[in-house]
Each structure stands twice: as structure tokens, then as C-alpha cells.
Motif scaffolding. Structure first.
Motif, PDB file in Angstrom:
ATOM      1  N   PRO A  31       0.838  -1.205   0.000  1.00  0.00           N
ATOM      2  CA  PRO A  31       0.000   0.000   0.000  1.00  0.00           C
ATOM      3  C   PRO A  31       0.870   1.250   0.000  1.00  0.00           C
ATOM      4  N   GLY A  32       0.420   2.290  -0.680  1.00  0.00           N
ATOM      5  CA  GLY A  32       1.134   3.556  -0.693  1.00  0.00           C
ATOM      6  C   GLY A  32       0.886   4.336   0.578  1.00  0.00           C
ATOM      7  N   ALA A 254     -13.413   6.264   9.010  1.00  0.00           N
ATOM      8  CA  ALA A 254     -12.504   5.121   8.916  1.00  0.00           C
ATOM      9  C   ALA A 254     -11.411   5.203   9.974  1.00  0.00           C
ATOM     10  N   PHE A 255     -10.874   6.394  10.219  1.00  0.00           N
ATOM     11  CA  PHE A 255      -9.848   6.544  11.251  1.00  0.00           C
ATOM     12  C   PHE A 255     -10.434   6.346  12.649  1.00  0.00           C
ATOM     13  N   CYS A 256     -11.644   6.849  12.865  1.00  0.00           N
ATOM     14  CA  CYS A 256     -12.311   6.622  14.161  1.00  0.00           C
ATOM     15  C   CYS A 256     -12.481   5.130  14.417  1.00  0.00           C
ATOM     16  N   ASP A 257     -12.985   4.433  13.402  1.00  0.00           N
ATOM     17  CA  ASP A 257     -13.219   2.990  13.550  1.00  0.00           C
ATOM     18  C   ASP A 257     -11.902   2.239  13.758  1.00  0.00           C
ATOM     19  N   LEU A 258     -10.871   2.645  13.031  1.00  0.00           N
ATOM     20  CA  LEU A 258      -9.566   2.003  13.172  1.00  0.00           C
ATOM     21  C   LEU A 258      -9.032   2.150  14.589  1.00  0.00           C
ATOM     22  N   SER A 259      -9.211   3.322  15.181  1.00  0.00           N
ATOM     23  CA  SER A 259      -8.683   3.571  16.522  1.00  0.00           C
ATOM     24  C   SER A 259      -9.381   2.744  17.596  1.00  0.00           C
ATOM     25  N   VAL A 363       5.574   3.520   9.027  1.00  0.00           N
ATOM     26  CA  VAL A 363       4.695   2.968  10.055  1.00  0.00           C
ATOM     27  C   VAL A 363       3.358   2.585   9.429  1.00  0.00           C
ATOM     28  N   SER A 364       2.826   1.423   9.827  1.00  0.00           N
ATOM     29  CA  SER A 364       1.531   0.979   9.306  1.00  0.00           C
ATOM     30  C   SER A 364       0.411   1.871   9.835  1.00  0.00           C
ATOM     31  N   GLN A 365      -0.733   1.819   9.165  1.00  0.00           N
ATOM     32  CA  GLN A 365      -1.889   2.607   9.613  1.00  0.00           C
ATOM     33  C   GLN A 365      -2.315   2.192  11.015  1.00  0.00           C
ATOM     34  N   LYS A 392      -4.982  15.927  11.320  1.00  0.00           N
ATOM     35  CA  LYS A 392      -6.378  15.520  11.195  1.00  0.00           C
ATOM     36  C   LYS A 392      -6.555  14.057  11.606  1.00  0.00           C
ATOM     37  N   GLU A 393      -5.610  13.214  11.211  1.00  0.00           N
ATOM     38  CA  GLU A 393      -5.666  11.807  11.614  1.00  0.00           C
ATOM     39  C   GLU A 393      -5.575  11.683  13.129  1.00  0.00           C
ATOM     40  N   TYR A 394      -4.700  12.481  13.731  1.00  0.00           N
ATOM     41  CA  TYR A 394      -4.541  12.454  15.185  1.00  0.00           C
ATOM     42  C   TYR A 394      -5.866  12.754  15.882  1.00  0.00           C
ATOM     43  N   CYS A 395      -6.535  13.802  15.455  1.00  0.00           N
ATOM     44  CA  CYS A 395      -7.798  14.189  16.099  1.00  0.00           C
ATOM     45  C   CYS A 395      -8.870  13.114  15.906  1.00  0.00           C
ATOM     46  N   ALA A 396      -8.929  12.523  14.704  1.00  0.00           N
ATOM     47  CA  ALA A 396      -9.932  11.493  14.438  1.00  0.00           C
ATOM     48  C   ALA A 396      -9.724  10.263  15.310  1.00  0.00           C
TER      49      ALA A 396
END
Length: 478
Positions: A31-32, A254-259, A363-365, A392-396
Motif C-alpha cells: 500500500p502507498g 474510517a480513522f475513528c473505527d480504526l482507533s 509505520v503501518s496505519q 487531522k488523523e490524530y484528532c480522528a
């Protein structure tokens, strides 16, 4: 979005959303990474279409073999992926040369780092011509060609040169410099002529759009703006084009769910336990001189020196993602950063505490989400950034609503996130040190209030909002 029924969106960018690498005799597709992949993949997946870009490989892969390699990835991605292959000379002149030794530093207000070689310009045009032919071969006249970023500015003009008609819209992911910087570019008129071939031109922020318009007015004194708001029309007397500004974003849900995944939560808990109850700061930056990593480390050191109560009470987890390792300037920057880490740790470490934990790695997602989830404050000190999606990813991912964000006022994201973030001037060592201290002593009530503002903003203005607005802008109306 009903107007797009029956049409395809074709994303064209310098790189594909995947990375090809050779493992012995087999080609492996990973993945990129990076802001452009994060922003565009969800949009294209929901819309359907094609993504065309350079494979990133120096080694020649036969066209049939390349299609065979990319077909299963296309099926998994939800959109077709088509690779462009470049020769080593083209890579040096187009990518390392004009794109990253001229446009990248110039557009980040660092003109002293530019190498204005005419040979770079020739190869830049040559590669864009190659891209245009491959895009033309794989698209239809009714498709929208969504061209991304500074590497491909001449693409719409290249279509005209090969006699192909396509509707092209362009999004610039990096900043556009102020006129006094842009006018130093020897090919300034050619670049502006090429940008005028797009039916829609979009920037990250109003600042970038204003810089572009002001440069146009210098080169074309009869230029004037019609309309107001996020979408306006620029008339030069020769061309008329729509211009907008939209902040690129992330797939917030998606980031919320991942966390919230068990694996991520468990990893975050281990990071917290290793910190021993200390306030954790997080830096995640690509290796680049625009990211302000040395400035961040100096400010962190100054905070420890100025506020002795912070010693043994705070830690910085600094992830530095490899980038352009073959370029001397980037290797030198990495050495400077690693020396700064050693100096700070030598000066302040104790038997039970090391102030900076440093990693030079991709680092992986999942790992990123765990770090976002675990840490108390994100520290983003870009000297200049088109947007910056890390903040933005951090906040999500900070589901507790208790985190805080220290954000450079020179990141494009600052325009959108100023109400919840703690804005800093990364060149102001004392000011950043003071803000680091404030982030530690800030009340829980204020932290929650600020993070709630940030999360609500991102929930409303996510990547799908951004993508839909861009496509509507290409049609003439957001």
C-alpha cells in the motif's frame, strides 16, 4: 453528484496509490503512503474510475507483466490502477530535478534551495508528454481527468499538443508561493500558461488561491476576478477559468473505527504503560526540510530547560518517515535530526527517563492509529505545508476527546483548525516551548472543549465532502 452518473473520474498523479518493489525475482505490491493517497483513495473508491501514475520503479517492467501485477490490486482497491514507467534519466530530470529541486522548494518559499537547470525543465515537459499519451490511451472524451499536484502542471497543455480533447481539473496539494517568490521562477510565464489550460483549478487554502491570483495579475495586468466565496472565475482577457480553494481531508469515520479496533487499543495501552504516566507528545513527519523537525526538537529541549518541572514528566515520540534518501540534502537533514536527538537525550536523560524516543521508519496505519490514540499532544511544526493530514488523523483517532494539538500556523490545516488547535510559529523557539508547557498544564475541560471543536469540524469536512466539492467545482458549482 447526479451529474456524474455515467461519467468516470480519472485520477492522475505522480505516483500510484501502491508501491512496487522486487523481492528476489517476484514483484510485491505494498500500500502507498502519504497525504495524497490518504485523501484520494476513499474518494475514487466511492466514485469508481481509474488511477494513473508512475510505478516508482527504475527497472523496466513489460507492459503485459505490469498489467498482470496491478490487476489483483485494482480489484481490491475498487478502482483500476494503471502504471506509467519512466527511464532513469527521466526520473532524475523530471522527478528529482524540476519537481523536487525547483518547484518543491520554490513553492515552499525556499528559493535558495532551487536548482534552475534548463535540462530539468526539458525533461519535466517530456515526462508530462509521456503521461498525456498514456492517459489518452486509457480514457474517453467524456471522462473527467483529475490531475494532482506540481509534478503534472503541464498535463492539460500536453493533451492539446497531441491533439486530444479531455476535460481536465487540477488540484495543487502543496502551497502556492507569494508573487515575490514565484516571480523568481525562470519558467513562470510557461507555468501560468499551462495552469490556464484547466477548466477548474483548486488550491488548499484561500491564501494559496490569493497568491496565485496576485501572480496572475502581475503577469496579466488586465486579469480580473468575477464572483466571490470558495469558487470564483478568473478572466485574463485570453482565458477564463474557475478557481477554488478546498482543504483536503481524511476519511474521518474510517480513522475513528480504526482507533477502536482491539489490536490498536491494546497497542495504545502498551505505549501508555511504557510512558509510566508521563505526558506523551507525538511527532510524525516525513523526512523533509519543510517539516520543521529540527525546530521542533530545539523547542522541546528549550521547554525542558525553561520549565524544570517538565523534566521526567514529559516524553516525545518522534517518528521520522524515510523520504528521498538518495539525495544528499535529505541524508544531511537526517543526520542533523539524529544528532539533535542524541544531544537532548544526553543532556536530560536519567536512569529511569529518556525524553525523546526516535524512530526512523515507515509505520503501518494500525501502528499510527495506536500512537495517535495513546499520546496526549500532537506536535506539528511545519515551516510550510500545503495542508498536513497528520494533525487531522490524530484528532480522528483520539476517541477520548482529551488530546491536544500544537499546530504550526504555516500549515494549511491551521486555516481550518485554528479554533481548536494551539497555533505556534515554529521559528519561535521560546513560543513553542511555552506552548509545550501550556499543553501539559491545560485543564481537562479545555482540552475536551478544543478537541470537540476539532473533531466536529473534521466530521463535517471529511474527505468525501472534499471530493464531492471538488467534482462539483469541476462542473462549475459548489
Amino acid at each position: 453528484m447526479d451529474k456524474w452518473v455515467g461519467k468516470r473520474v480519472v485520477v492522475v498523479s505522480n505516483r500510484l496509490p501502491v508501491v512496487l518493489r522486487k523481492n528476489r525475482e517476484e514483484w510485491v505490491v505494498d500500500p502507498g503512503a502519504g497525504g495524497l493517497v490518504t485523501a484520494l483513495s476513499p474518494v475514487l473508491r466511492s466514485q469508481g474510475g481509474l488511477w494513473i501514475g508512475w510505478t516508482g520503479c527504475k527497472e523496466e517492467i513489460g507492459s503485459e507483466k505490469l498489467r498482470h501485477i496491478l490487476e489483483p490490486v485494482s480489484r481490491r482497491s475498487g478502482f483500476q490502477i494503471i502504471g506509467v514507467q519512466l527511464e532513469e534519466l527521466e526520473i532524475e530530470g523530471y522527478y528529482h530535478g524540476f519537481s523536487n529541486s525547483v518547484l518543491w522548494p520554490l513553492f515552499h518559499d525556499l528559493e535558495t534551495k532551487c536548482s534552475f537547470s534548463p535540462h530539468f525543465w526539458e525533461l519535466y515537459l517530456q515526462v508530462n508528454h509521456k503521461f498525456a499519451k498514456i492517459v489518452a490511451e486509457n480514457t474517453r472524451p467524456e471522462d473527467l481527468i483529475w490531475v494532482n499536484d506540481y509534478q503534472l502542471i503541464p498535463l492539460a497543455e500536453s493533451f492539446k499538443k497531441i491533439g486530444v480533447k479531455r476535460q481536465c481539473a487540477f488540484f495543487l496539494h502543496i502551497p502556492f508561493p507569494p508573487p515575490d517568490v514565484f516571480m523568481k521562477l525562470p519558467w513562470r510565464v510557461a507555468i501560468m500558461e499551462e495552469l490556464q489550460q484547466y477548466t477548474f483549478l483548486c488550491f488548499q487554502t484561500h491564501r494559496d488561491r490569493k497568491n496565485f491570483i496576485n501572480s496572475m495579475k502581475i503577469l496579466y495586468p488586465s486579469s480580473h476576478i468575477e464572483g466571490r466565496g470558495m469558487l470564483v472565475s478568473l478572466n485574463t482577457g485570453i482565458h477564463q477559468m474557475k478557481i477554488g480553494n478546498l482543504p483536503a481531508s481524511i476519511d474521518y469515520k474510517a480513522f475513528c473505527d480504526l482507533s477502536k479496533r482491539k489490536k490498536v487499543v491494546d497497542r495504545a495501552l502498551k505505549v501508555r504503560q511504557a510512558a509510566g504516566g508521563r505526558h506523551l507528545f507525538l511527532g510524525v513527519d516525513r523526512l523533509d526540510y519543510t517539516k520543521g523537525v529540527p525546530e521542533k526538537l530545539r523547542a522541546f529541549s528549550r521547554a525542558l530547560e525553561k520549565y524544570s518541572t517538565l523534566q521526567d514528566k514529559i516524553m516525545l515520540l518522534q517518528v521520522l518517515v524515510p523520504s528521498r534518501e538518495g539525495i544528499y540534502e535529505y541524508r544531511s537533514l537526517r543526520e542533523e535530526i539524529e544528532e539533535l536527538v542524541r544531544v537532548v537525550n544526553r543532556r536530560f536523560s536519567t536512569d529511569i527517563w529518556t525524553p525523546i524516543t526516535y524512530q526512523y521508519t515507515s509505520v503501518s496505519q494500525e501502528e499510527l492509529a495506536a500512537l495517535y490514540h495513546a499520546t496526549d499532544t500532537a506536535l506539528v511544526t511545519s515551516l510550510k505545508d500545503g495542508m498536513n493530514l497528520v494533525c487531522k488523523e490524530y484528532c480522528a483517532c483520539h476517541s477520548s476527546n482529551g488530546g491536544s494539538l500544537i499546530l504550526s500556523e504555516f500549515a494549511g490545516a491551521a486555516c481550518q483548525m485554528r479554533k481548536g488547535a494551539l497555533l505556534v510559529n515554529p521559528y519561535d523557539v521560546e513560543g513553542v516551548a511555552d506552548t509545550i508547557h501550556y499543553a501539559v498544564i491545560m485543564s481537562l475541560c479545555e482540552r475536551k472543549s478544543r478537541m470537540t471543536i476539532l473533531k466536529n469540524n473534521l466530521r463535517k469536512h471529511d474527505v468525501y465532502w472534499w471530493g464531492e466539492k471538488f467534482l462539483l467545482g469541476a462542473l462549475g458549482d459548489f
